[in-house]
Scaffold this motif. Structure first.
Motif, PDB file in Angstrom:
ATOM      1  N   VAL A 121       0.836  -1.206   0.000  1.00 23.17           N
ATOM      2  CA  VAL A 121       0.000   0.000   0.000  1.00 23.17           C
ATOM      3  C   VAL A 121       0.869   1.254   0.000  1.00 23.17           C
ATOM      4  N   GLU A 122       1.955   1.219   0.796  1.00 28.81           N
ATOM      5  CA  GLU A 122       2.827   2.395   0.879  1.00 28.81           C
ATOM      6  C   GLU A 122       3.550   2.644  -0.438  1.00 28.81           C
ATOM      7  N   GLU A 123       4.020   1.555  -1.088  1.00 31.62           N
ATOM      8  CA  GLU A 123       4.723   1.720  -2.354  1.00 31.62           C
ATOM      9  C   GLU A 123       3.806   2.269  -3.438  1.00 31.62           C
ATOM     10  N   ARG A 124       2.580   1.758  -3.515  1.00 35.72           N
ATOM     11  CA  ARG A 124       1.647   2.259  -4.522  1.00 35.72           C
ATOM     12  C   ARG A 124       1.331   3.731  -4.291  1.00 35.72           C
ATOM     13  N   ALA A 125       1.126   4.115  -3.036  1.00 34.56           N
ATOM     14  CA  ALA A 125       0.824   5.513  -2.732  1.00 34.56           C
ATOM     15  C   ALA A 125       1.989   6.418  -3.125  1.00 34.56           C
ATOM     16  N   ALA A 126       3.223   5.958  -2.861  1.00 34.42           N
ATOM     17  CA  ALA A 126       4.391   6.770  -3.203  1.00 34.42           C
ATOM     18  C   ALA A 126       4.543   6.907  -4.714  1.00 34.42           C
ATOM     19  N   LEU A 127       4.390   5.798  -5.438  1.00 36.86           N
ATOM     20  CA  LEU A 127       4.533   5.844  -6.899  1.00 36.86           C
ATOM     21  C   LEU A 127       3.465   6.710  -7.541  1.00 36.86           C
ATOM     22  N   GLU A 128       2.219   6.578  -7.089  1.00 37.42           N
ATOM     23  CA  GLU A 128       1.140   7.393  -7.639  1.00 37.42           C
ATOM     24  C   GLU A 128       1.346   8.870  -7.334  1.00 37.42           C
ATOM     25  N   GLY A 129       1.882   9.168  -6.142  1.00 33.64           N
ATOM     26  CA  GLY A 129       2.150  10.561  -5.797  1.00 33.64           C
ATOM     27  C   GLY A 129       3.192  11.181  -6.705  1.00 33.64           C
ATOM     28  N   TRP A 130       4.263  10.419  -7.033  1.00 35.44           N
ATOM     29  CA  TRP A 130       5.298  10.946  -7.932  1.00 35.44           C
ATOM     30  C   TRP A 130       4.759  11.148  -9.339  1.00 35.44           C
ATOM     31  N   VAL A 131       3.868  10.274  -9.780  1.00 34.99           N
ATOM     32  CA  VAL A 131       3.298  10.412 -11.120  1.00 34.99           C
ATOM     33  C   VAL A 131       2.450  11.673 -11.212  1.00 34.99           C
ATOM     34  N   ARG A 132       1.686  11.969 -10.171  1.00 28.92           N
ATOM     35  CA  ARG A 132       0.793  13.139 -10.196  1.00 28.92           C
ATOM     36  C   ARG A 132       1.540  14.447 -10.021  1.00 28.92           C
ATOM     37  N   ARG A 133       2.644  14.431  -9.297  1.00 29.62           N
ATOM     38  CA  ARG A 133       3.329  15.677  -8.959  1.00 29.62           C
ATOM     39  C   ARG A 133       3.988  16.280 -10.191  1.00 29.62           C
ATOM     40  N   ARG A 134       3.729  17.558 -10.426  1.00 29.47           N
ATOM     41  CA  ARG A 134       4.268  18.227 -11.617  1.00 29.47           C
ATOM     42  C   ARG A 134       5.772  18.407 -11.550  1.00 29.47           C
ATOM     43  N   SER A 135       6.323  18.514 -10.351  1.00 27.83           N
ATOM     44  CA  SER A 135       7.757  18.763 -10.212  1.00 27.83           C
ATOM     45  C   SER A 135       8.598  17.499 -10.328  1.00 27.83           C
ATOM     46  N   THR A 136       7.972  16.335 -10.459  1.00 25.36           N
ATOM     47  CA  THR A 136       8.732  15.093 -10.572  1.00 25.36           C
ATOM     48  C   THR A 136       9.482  15.056 -11.896  1.00 25.36           C
ATOM     49  N   GLN A 195      10.848  13.878 -15.390  1.00 22.91           N
ATOM     50  CA  GLN A 195      10.120  13.063 -16.346  1.00 22.91           C
ATOM     51  C   GLN A 195      10.611  11.614 -16.347  1.00 22.91           C
ATOM     52  N   SER A 196      11.920  11.416 -16.258  1.00 29.36           N
ATOM     53  CA  SER A 196      12.459  10.049 -16.284  1.00 29.36           C
ATOM     54  C   SER A 196      11.962   9.235 -15.100  1.00 29.36           C
ATOM     55  N   TRP A 197      11.906   9.857 -13.924  1.00 23.28           N
ATOM     56  CA  TRP A 197      11.435   9.145 -12.726  1.00 23.28           C
ATOM     57  C   TRP A 197       9.940   8.865 -12.827  1.00 23.28           C
ATOM     58  N   ALA A 198       9.156   9.819 -13.351  1.00 20.78           N
ATOM     59  CA  ALA A 198       7.716   9.612 -13.494  1.00 20.78           C
ATOM     60  C   ALA A 198       7.423   8.454 -14.445  1.00 20.78           C
ATOM     61  N   VAL A 199       8.202   8.327 -15.529  1.00 23.41           N
ATOM     62  CA  VAL A 199       8.000   7.217 -16.478  1.00 23.41           C
ATOM     63  C   VAL A 199       8.271   5.883 -15.805  1.00 23.41           C
ATOM     64  N   ARG A 200       9.319   5.808 -15.008  1.00 20.67           N
ATOM     65  CA  ARG A 200       9.626   4.559 -14.315  1.00 20.67           C
ATOM     66  C   ARG A 200       8.526   4.192 -13.327  1.00 20.67           C
ATOM     67  N   CYS A 201       7.973   5.205 -12.652  1.00 15.66           N
ATOM     68  CA  CYS A 201       6.873   4.943 -11.718  1.00 15.66           C
ATOM     69  C   CYS A 201       5.645   4.409 -12.466  1.00 15.66           C
ATOM     70  N   PHE A 247      13.054  -3.401  -9.908  1.00 15.39           N
ATOM     71  CA  PHE A 247      12.145  -3.072  -8.817  1.00 15.39           C
ATOM     72  C   PHE A 247      11.903  -4.295  -7.926  1.00 15.39           C
ATOM     73  N   VAL A 248      11.739  -5.458  -8.533  1.00 13.23           N
ATOM     74  CA  VAL A 248      11.514  -6.673  -7.741  1.00 13.23           C
ATOM     75  C   VAL A 248      12.704  -6.938  -6.827  1.00 13.23           C
ATOM     76  N   GLU A 249      13.919  -6.644  -7.305  1.00 13.65           N
ATOM     77  CA  GLU A 249      15.116  -6.927  -6.517  1.00 13.65           C
ATOM     78  C   GLU A 249      15.405  -5.859  -5.476  1.00 13.65           C
ATOM     79  N   HIS A 250      15.265  -4.583  -5.858  1.00 13.36           N
ATOM     80  CA  HIS A 250      15.674  -3.498  -4.958  1.00 13.36           C
ATOM     81  C   HIS A 250      14.506  -2.625  -4.488  1.00 13.36           C
ATOM     82  N   ARG A 251      13.285  -2.910  -4.932  1.00 11.12           N
ATOM     83  CA  ARG A 251      12.097  -2.083  -4.629  1.00 11.12           C
ATOM     84  C   ARG A 251      12.300  -0.661  -5.182  1.00 11.12           C
TER      85      ARG A 251
END
Length: 363
Positions: free
Chosen positions: A15-30, A32-38, A71-75
């Motif tokens: 639950v925590e990982e999904r919330a963090a990934l979704e937050g980075w995708v929505r945030r405008r300041s993220t 672009q490369s990190w948002a794509v990976r999320c 991601f599976v190996e290092h989260r």
């Protein structure tokens, strides 16, 4: 039998990982490369194939599979960039620490601050190495800034009072920021101004002829940005009283008037106090001593200086005053209010954090 392809690593998000990934995708300041990976990880967690995810984000299936495996190996830590190969470091952590300490805690024998070349010679490093380390730690010994802390014993109360007027003005009242711009010089260049041409800026002589000075009394209406101005050749309580009378005449009589101004002696003479008693709708709110940054009219004075006075050429005080009046009239045709955004508590907390960084003085 349908081809299943290479088996994919199972990807399940907490639950925590999904919330963090979704937050980075929505945030405008993220980035672009990190948002794509999320987005890749979120799509994989929803059961999509590598090929489908690749089509969604504009990558190949192999690239998607690589991010899935990392991601599976290092989260979440696996979504960062891995260290790149290269030559061994030529500067140790101890050398970096020594350079930073020397920069912060000492000065050269023959100068007030270090330069990259002086520091490089002192520590036996290259100038480019010193420059890179300084940039990495945000060190700029060549720069110096000024500051002034108010010694007003009622600083906290005055900040709350003034900022409260900005952010929550009273009903049936107008709030004005009032101050004087004194000793405005009418300057005439010693030779004619050469106009701008393609590739050549406007040119003026470095010397000038003084034709006299004037003083501008100005009241900036906080809500609308309109300015009421009055020009006088002298700067006394008598002129300030005339300016108050002008405000009283131009402001509707059914409105209360709150004036934000500094602690200049002209504002507190017996004549001014008597006038205020006779006009109870006027209320004075003084900024803390040494805190002119709290008065919004100072920002408007900067506009006037940059756009009219600094590069102006005036052969007489009368010509200077005419240009100032014209500029004020033009401003009032399309005024732009300055919006105060920081609360008093935010200002005081920032000041407190600044004071905590100042070392205690030694006896």
């Amino acid at each position: 039998m349908a081809r299943t392809g290479r088996p994919k690593a199972e990807l399940v998000l907490s639950v925590e990982e999904r919330a963090a990934l979704e937050g980075w995708v929505r945030r405008r300041s993220t980035p672009q490369s990190w948002a794509v990976r999320c987005r890749i990880i979120l799509a994989c967690a929803d059961g999509m194939s590598n090929k489908d995810v690749g089509a969604l984000v504009g990558m190949t299936g192999q690239s998607v599979g690589r991010w899935r495996s990392r991601f599976v190996e290092h989260r979440i830590a696996g979504l960062g960039d891995l260290p790149r190969s290269g030559g061994p470091r030529s500067v140790s952590d101890e050398q970096v620490a020594a350079l930073v300490k020397r920069t912060l805690e000492s000065t050269p024998r023959n100068a007030t601050h270090w330069s990259t070349r002086a520091m490089a010679k002192e520590l036996g490093l290259s100038q480019s190495t010193v420059s890179r380390i300084w940039r990495a730690f945000g060190l700029q010994p060549h720069r110096s800034q000024t500051f002034k802390l108010s010694t007003d014993p009622y600083f906290v109360d005055k900040v709350h009072d003034v900022v409260g007027l900005y952010m929550d003005p009273p009903e049936r009242a107008l709030v004005f920021c009032v101050d004087e711009k004194t000793q405005i010089q009418a300057l005439d260049r010693s030779q004619p101004v050469l106009p701008m041409m393609p590739g050549v800026p406007q040119r003026v002589t470095h010397d000038y002829v003084r034709a006299g000075t004037t003083t501008l009394f100005a009241a900036l209406e906080v809500a609308t940005g309109k300015v009421i101005g009055s020009l006088h050749r002298r700067h006394r309580a008598e002129e300030f009283k005339k300016f108050l009378i002008k405000l009283d005449q131009e402001i509707p009589a059914d409105l209360q008037v709150h004036l934000i101004l500094d602690n200049y002696a002209t504002h507190k003479t017996p004549a001014i106090k008597s006038w205020l008693i006779a006009h109870p709708r006027f209320q004075m709110h003084f900024t803390p001593t040494g805190s002119s940054w709290l008065n919004l009219v100072e920002r408007w004075f900067a506009e006037l200086t940059n756009k009219q006075i600094r590069r102006g050429v005036h052969k007489s005080v009368h010509a200077l005053e005419k240009d100032i009046r014209t500029w004020i009239a033009t401003w009032n045709t399309d005024p732009k209010p300055y919006i105060w955004t920081r609360t008093a508590d935010e200002i005081l907390e920032r000041l407190a954090s600044y004071l905590r960084r100042i070392p205690d003085s030694e006896d």
